[in-house]
Scaffold this active site. Structure first.
Site, PDB file in Angstrom:
ATOM      1  N   GLY A  13       0.833  -1.213   0.000  1.00 52.74           N
ATOM      2  CA  GLY A  13       0.000   0.000   0.000  1.00 52.74           C
ATOM      3  C   GLY A  13       0.860   1.252   0.000  1.00 52.74           C
ATOM      4  O   GLY A  13       1.858   1.321   0.710  1.00 52.74           O
ATOM      5  N   ARG A  74       0.839  -5.039  -5.944  1.00 46.42           N
ATOM      6  CA  ARG A  74       0.819  -6.296  -5.192  1.00 46.42           C
ATOM      7  C   ARG A  74       1.138  -7.368  -6.231  1.00 46.42           C
ATOM      8  O   ARG A  74       0.571  -7.373  -7.329  1.00 46.42           O
ATOM      9  CB  ARG A  74      -0.527  -6.483  -4.515  1.00 46.42           C
ATOM     10  CG  ARG A  74      -0.752  -5.356  -3.485  1.00 46.42           C
ATOM     11  CD  ARG A  74      -1.593  -5.784  -2.322  1.00 46.42           C
ATOM     12  NE  ARG A  74      -1.327  -4.934  -1.167  1.00 46.42           N
ATOM     13  CZ  ARG A  74      -2.083  -3.876  -0.792  1.00 46.42           C
ATOM     14  NH1 ARG A  74      -3.127  -3.551  -1.498  1.00 46.42           N
ATOM     15  NH2 ARG A  74      -1.778  -3.193   0.274  1.00 46.42           N
ATOM     16  N   ASP A 105       4.815  -4.881   6.078  1.00 40.82           N
ATOM     17  CA  ASP A 105       5.367  -6.172   6.511  1.00 40.82           C
ATOM     18  C   ASP A 105       5.330  -7.242   5.418  1.00 40.82           C
ATOM     19  O   ASP A 105       6.213  -8.103   5.367  1.00 40.82           O
ATOM     20  CB  ASP A 105       4.718  -6.658   7.815  1.00 40.82           C
ATOM     21  CG  ASP A 105       3.208  -6.698   7.747  1.00 40.82           C
ATOM     22  OD1 ASP A 105       2.645  -6.337   6.691  1.00 40.82           O
ATOM     23  OD2 ASP A 105       2.591  -7.090   8.746  1.00 40.82           O
ATOM     24  N   THR A 128       3.848   2.773   5.686  1.00 41.45           N
ATOM     25  CA  THR A 128       2.437   2.405   5.787  1.00 41.45           C
ATOM     26  C   THR A 128       1.757   3.367   6.750  1.00 41.45           C
ATOM     27  O   THR A 128       2.358   3.758   7.752  1.00 41.45           O
ATOM     28  CB  THR A 128       2.233   0.949   6.276  1.00 41.45           C
ATOM     29  OG1 THR A 128       0.874   0.796   6.719  1.00 41.45           O
ATOM     30  CG2 THR A 128       3.137   0.589   7.442  1.00 41.45           C
ATOM     31  N   ASP A 130      -0.657   2.656   8.635  1.00 42.88           N
ATOM     32  CA  ASP A 130      -1.220   1.935   9.794  1.00 42.88           C
ATOM     33  C   ASP A 130      -0.338   1.971  11.040  1.00 42.88           C
ATOM     34  O   ASP A 130      -0.805   1.693  12.138  1.00 42.88           O
ATOM     35  CB  ASP A 130      -1.463   0.467   9.429  1.00 42.88           C
ATOM     36  CG  ASP A 130      -2.636   0.286   8.496  1.00 42.88           C
ATOM     37  OD1 ASP A 130      -3.259   1.284   8.111  1.00 42.88           O
ATOM     38  OD2 ASP A 130      -2.922  -0.876   8.131  1.00 42.88           O
ATOM     39  N   ASP A 132       1.871  -0.150  11.914  1.00 48.14           N
ATOM     40  CA  ASP A 132       1.740  -1.473  12.529  1.00 48.14           C
ATOM     41  C   ASP A 132       3.028  -2.293  12.480  1.00 48.14           C
ATOM     42  O   ASP A 132       2.985  -3.514  12.582  1.00 48.14           O
ATOM     43  CB  ASP A 132       0.597  -2.240  11.849  1.00 48.14           C
ATOM     44  CG  ASP A 132       0.808  -2.421  10.350  1.00 48.14           C
ATOM     45  OD1 ASP A 132       1.728  -1.790   9.799  1.00 48.14           O
ATOM     46  OD2 ASP A 132       0.056  -3.184   9.735  1.00 48.14           O
ATOM     47  N   ARG A 174      -6.016  -1.918   9.294  1.00 49.02           N
ATOM     48  CA  ARG A 174      -6.491  -3.267   8.977  1.00 49.02           C
ATOM     49  C   ARG A 174      -6.515  -4.159  10.220  1.00 49.02           C
ATOM     50  O   ARG A 174      -7.482  -4.831  10.493  1.00 49.02           O
ATOM     51  CB  ARG A 174      -5.577  -3.851   7.901  1.00 49.02           C
ATOM     52  CG  ARG A 174      -6.089  -5.101   7.279  1.00 49.02           C
ATOM     53  CD  ARG A 174      -5.361  -5.464   6.002  1.00 49.02           C
ATOM     54  NE  ARG A 174      -3.978  -5.017   5.949  1.00 49.02           N
ATOM     55  CZ  ARG A 174      -3.271  -4.944   4.825  1.00 49.02           C
ATOM     56  NH1 ARG A 174      -3.836  -5.255   3.688  1.00 49.02           N
ATOM     57  NH2 ARG A 174      -2.021  -4.549   4.844  1.00 49.02           N
TER      58      ARG A 174
HETATM   59  P1  ADP Z   1       2.531  -4.444   2.532  1.00 43.98           P
HETATM   60  O1  ADP Z   1       3.969  -4.450   2.178  1.00 43.98           O
HETATM   61  O2  ADP Z   1       1.940  -3.057   2.522  1.00 43.98           O
HETATM   62  O3  ADP Z   1       2.235  -5.214   3.797  1.00 43.98           O
HETATM   63  P2  ADP Z   1       1.442  -6.656   0.939  1.00 43.98           P
HETATM   64  O4  ADP Z   1       1.156  -7.527   2.124  1.00 43.98           O
HETATM   65  O5  ADP Z   1       0.410  -6.584  -0.107  1.00 43.98           O
HETATM   66  O6  ADP Z   1       1.711  -5.141   1.351  1.00 43.98           O
HETATM   67  O7  ADP Z   1       2.806  -7.163   0.303  1.00 43.98           O
HETATM   68  C1  ADP Z   1       3.364  -6.512  -0.824  1.00 43.98           C
HETATM   69  C2  ADP Z   1       4.010  -7.517  -1.734  1.00 43.98           C
HETATM   70  O8  ADP Z   1       5.073  -8.182  -1.041  1.00 43.98           O
HETATM   71  C3  ADP Z   1       3.099  -8.657  -2.190  1.00 43.98           C
HETATM   72  O9  ADP Z   1       2.269  -8.296  -3.265  1.00 43.98           O
HETATM   73  C4  ADP Z   1       4.122  -9.706  -2.601  1.00 43.98           C
HETATM   74  O10 ADP Z   1       4.664  -9.401  -3.863  1.00 43.98           O
HETATM   75  C5  ADP Z   1       5.212  -9.503  -1.537  1.00 43.98           C
HETATM   76  N1  ADP Z   1       5.001 -10.476  -0.452  1.00 43.98           N
HETATM   77  C6  ADP Z   1       4.129 -10.384   0.571  1.00 43.98           C
HETATM   78  N2  ADP Z   1       4.158 -11.505   1.338  1.00 43.98           N
HETATM   79  C7  ADP Z   1       5.063 -12.327   0.764  1.00 43.98           C
HETATM   80  C8  ADP Z   1       5.541 -13.636   1.047  1.00 43.98           C
HETATM   81  N3  ADP Z   1       5.085 -14.332   2.088  1.00 43.98           N
HETATM   82  N4  ADP Z   1       6.479 -14.168   0.240  1.00 43.98           N
HETATM   83  C9  ADP Z   1       6.945 -13.466  -0.823  1.00 43.98           C
HETATM   84  N5  ADP Z   1       6.530 -12.243  -1.153  1.00 43.98           N
HETATM   85  C10 ADP Z   1       5.601 -11.672  -0.387  1.00 43.98           C
HETATM   86  O1  F6P Z   2      -2.172  -1.025   5.189  1.00 50.41           O
HETATM   87  C1  F6P Z   2      -2.640   0.215   4.800  1.00 50.41           C
HETATM   88  C2  F6P Z   2      -4.092   0.127   4.421  1.00 50.41           C
HETATM   89  O2  F6P Z   2      -4.501   1.408   3.998  1.00 50.41           O
HETATM   90  C3  F6P Z   2      -5.034  -0.411   5.515  1.00 50.41           C
HETATM   91  O3  F6P Z   2      -5.339   0.551   6.483  1.00 50.41           O
HETATM   92  C4  F6P Z   2      -6.209  -0.868   4.700  1.00 50.41           C
HETATM   93  O4  F6P Z   2      -6.927  -1.883   5.366  1.00 50.41           O
HETATM   94  C5  F6P Z   2      -5.556  -1.405   3.471  1.00 50.41           C
HETATM   95  O5  F6P Z   2      -4.292  -0.757   3.348  1.00 50.41           O
HETATM   96  C6  F6P Z   2      -6.351  -1.216   2.202  1.00 50.41           C
HETATM   97  O6  F6P Z   2      -5.584  -1.653   1.128  1.00 50.41           O
HETATM   98  P1  F6P Z   2      -5.971  -1.577  -0.418  1.00 50.41           P
HETATM   99  O7  F6P Z   2      -7.067  -0.619  -0.572  1.00 50.41           O
HETATM  100  O8  F6P Z   2      -4.719  -1.131  -1.102  1.00 50.41           O
HETATM  101  O9  F6P Z   2      -6.334  -2.966  -0.765  1.00 50.41           O
END
Ligand code: ADP
Ligand code: F6P
Length: 326
Positions: A13, A74, A105, A128, A130, A132, A174
Site C-alpha cells: 500500500g 501487489r 510487513d 504504511t 497503519d 503497525d 487493517r
Molecule cells: P505491505 O507491504 O503493505 O504489507 P502486501 O502484504 O500486499 O503489502 O505485500 C506486498 C508484496 O510483497 C506482495 O504483493 C508480494 O509481492 C510480496 N510479499 C508479501 N508476502 C510475501 C511472502 N510471504 N512471500 C513473498 N513475497 C511476499
Molecule cells: O495497510 C494500509 C491500508 O490502507 C489499511 O489501512 C487498509 O486496510 C488497506 O491498506 C487497504 O488496502 P488496499 O485498498 O490497497 O487494498
C-alpha cells in the site's frame, strides 16, 4: 560485500512520505557516488526488469507529493520461488547488488525470502499509514494520515453539533488501532473502538447513555477498520438506533482519502533520515535490517523481528482518552 549499485522500490500500500524516502535514497547514493536504479511497480517491476537509472536530478520536486512516483503493486508471482528467481536474474543482468524496499510487513517478508534464497543484501524502510510495524515508533505516512483524519473529523463535527447527531467515523487500520486512537484523541472523540481493546456493544451503549445524561448533545465515535465490536460500522449504527433511539445516527467511512495527500513535515524529515540510513547501512555491508525511529534516534531492527509483531497500542493514551470524555 559493499554495494556498488543500489536499487530502490516501493511495494504494498502507498503512503505519504514514500516519495521523500525515494528522493533520500537516490540523493544519498549520488552524494556517496554509488549508482542508483529505480524499480517501478514493486516486485512486479523487479520481475519484469522495469528499471530506470536515477541521478540526483531525477527526484526533483517530489518531496511534497503523496503516493509514489515509482508506483506500487501487489505481486503474487513474487510469492513463488520461480518468480523470485526471475527477479534475481533481472537484478543481476542490470548489475544491481543490493536494494532498499519501502513498504509494509508483506513487502519485508518478500525481501527476507529473497535474501535467504540468493544472499542478496536488502534494507527495509517502513512505509504504511497503519503504523503497525514493530521496531519503529512511527512508520512513514502515519503522521500525515493522522492530520488528514483529524481535519476530516473536525468537519464532521460541524454537522454533528449543528444537528445534535451521533457520528460513527470509520478510519483505516487493517489489524491495529493506532490511527483510531491517536486521531480520536486529537479530534476529541467520545469513544474510540480499536481491535486491541474490545469495548463490547453493551459498554458502548452505557457510555453513550452516560454521555447524553452528562449533557452532551452530539458525539463522535471513531471506529478502526479492524475493530470487531459490531459486524461493521453500519451494524453499530443499527444497534444504537435500536437501543438508543434518542440518537440521530450517521456513518462516515473515510476510506482512501486517508492514504493520500502531501506528506506532513514530520513524514518528510523522517523519510529523509531513513533514506540516508538505509544507503549507509548497505554500504557498511549490512543486510536484512529495517530502519526505524525510537526516542527520535534512527535505529536498525532485524527485518525478521520487525515482521513478527505489531507496535503495541499506547495504553496511557487510552487512559487519557477516557479522562477527556468525562
Ligand atoms: P505491505 O507491504 O503493505 O504489507 P502486501 O502484504 O500486499 O503489502 O505485500 C506486498 C508484496 O510483497 C506482495 O504483493 C508480494 O509481492 C510480496 N510479499 C508479501 N508476502 C510475501 C511472502 N510471504 N512471500 C513473498 N513475497 C511476499
Ligand atoms: O495497510 C494500509 C491500508 O490502507 C489499511 O489501512 C487498509 O486496510 C488497506 O491498506 C487497504 O488496502 P488496499 O485498498 O490497497 O487494498
Amino acid at each position: 560485500m559493499e554495494a556498488k549499485k543500489i536499487a530502490v522500490l516501493t511495494s504494498g500500500g502507498d503512503s505519504p512520505g514514500m516519495n521523500a524516502a525515494i528522493r533520500s535514497v537516490v540523493r544519498t547514493c549520488a552524494y556517496l557516488k554509488v549508482e542508483c536504479v529505480a524499480i517501478y511497480r514493486g516486485y512486479q517491476g523487479m520481475i519484469e526488469g522495469d528499471f530506470k537509472v536515477m541521478d540526483a536530478r531525477s527526484v526533483n520536486n517530489i518531496i511534497n507529493k503523496g503516493g509514489t512516483i515509482l508506483k506500487s503493486a501487489r505481486c503474487d508471482e513474487f510469492r513463488t520461488k520461480a518468480g523470485r528467481k526471475k527477479a534475481y536474474d533481472q537484478l543481476i543482468s542490470e548489475g544491481i547488488d543490493a536494494f532498499v524496499v519501502i513498504g509494509g510487513d508483506g513487502s519485508f517478508t518478500g525481501a527476507i525470502k529473497f535474501n535467504e534464497e540468493f544472499d542478496f543484501p536488502v534494507i527495509g524502510i517502513p512505509g504504511t499509514i497503519d503504523n503497525d510495524i514493530f521496531g519503529t515508533t512511527f512508520t512513514l505516512g502515519f503522521d500525515t494520515a493522522l492530520n488528514t483524519v483529524v481535519e476530516a473529523i473536525d468537519k464532521i463535527r460541524d454537522t454533528a453539533s449543528s444537528h445534535n447527531r451521533l457520528f460513527f467515523v470509520e478510519v483505516m487500520g487493517r489489524d491495529v488501532g493506532h490511527i483510531a486512537l491517536n486521531a480520536g484523541v486529537g479530534a476529541g472523540a467520545e469513544e474510540i473502538l480499536i481491535p486491541e481493546e474490545s469495548l463490547g456493544l453493551e459498554r458502548l451503549l452505557e457510555s453513550l447513555k452516560r454521555s447524553k445524561a452528562s449533557g452532551k448533545s452530539s458525539s463522535i465515535v471513531i471506529v478502526a477498520e479492524g475493530d470487531k465490536t459490531g459486524e461493521s460500522v453500519f451494524g453499530l449504527k443499527d444497534y444504537i438506533e435500536k437501543h438508543l433511539p434518542i440518537y440521530d445516527v450517521r456513518v462516515s467511512v473515510l476510506g482512501h482519502m486517508q492514504r493520500g495527500g502531501a506528506p506532513s513535515c514530520y513524514d518528510r524529515v523522517l523519510a529523509s533520515r531513513m533514506g540516508v540510513k538505509a544507503v549507509e547501512t548497505l554500504l557498511e555491508g549490512k543486510s536484512n535490517l529495517m530502519v526505524g525511529i525510537r526516542d527520535n534516534k534512527i535505529i536498525l531492527t532485524p527485518i525478521v523481528e520487525a515482521i513478527k509483531g505489531h507496535t503495541k497500542i499506547d495504553k496511557e493514551l487510552i487512559r487519557v482518552s477516557d479522562i477527556m470524555t468525562v
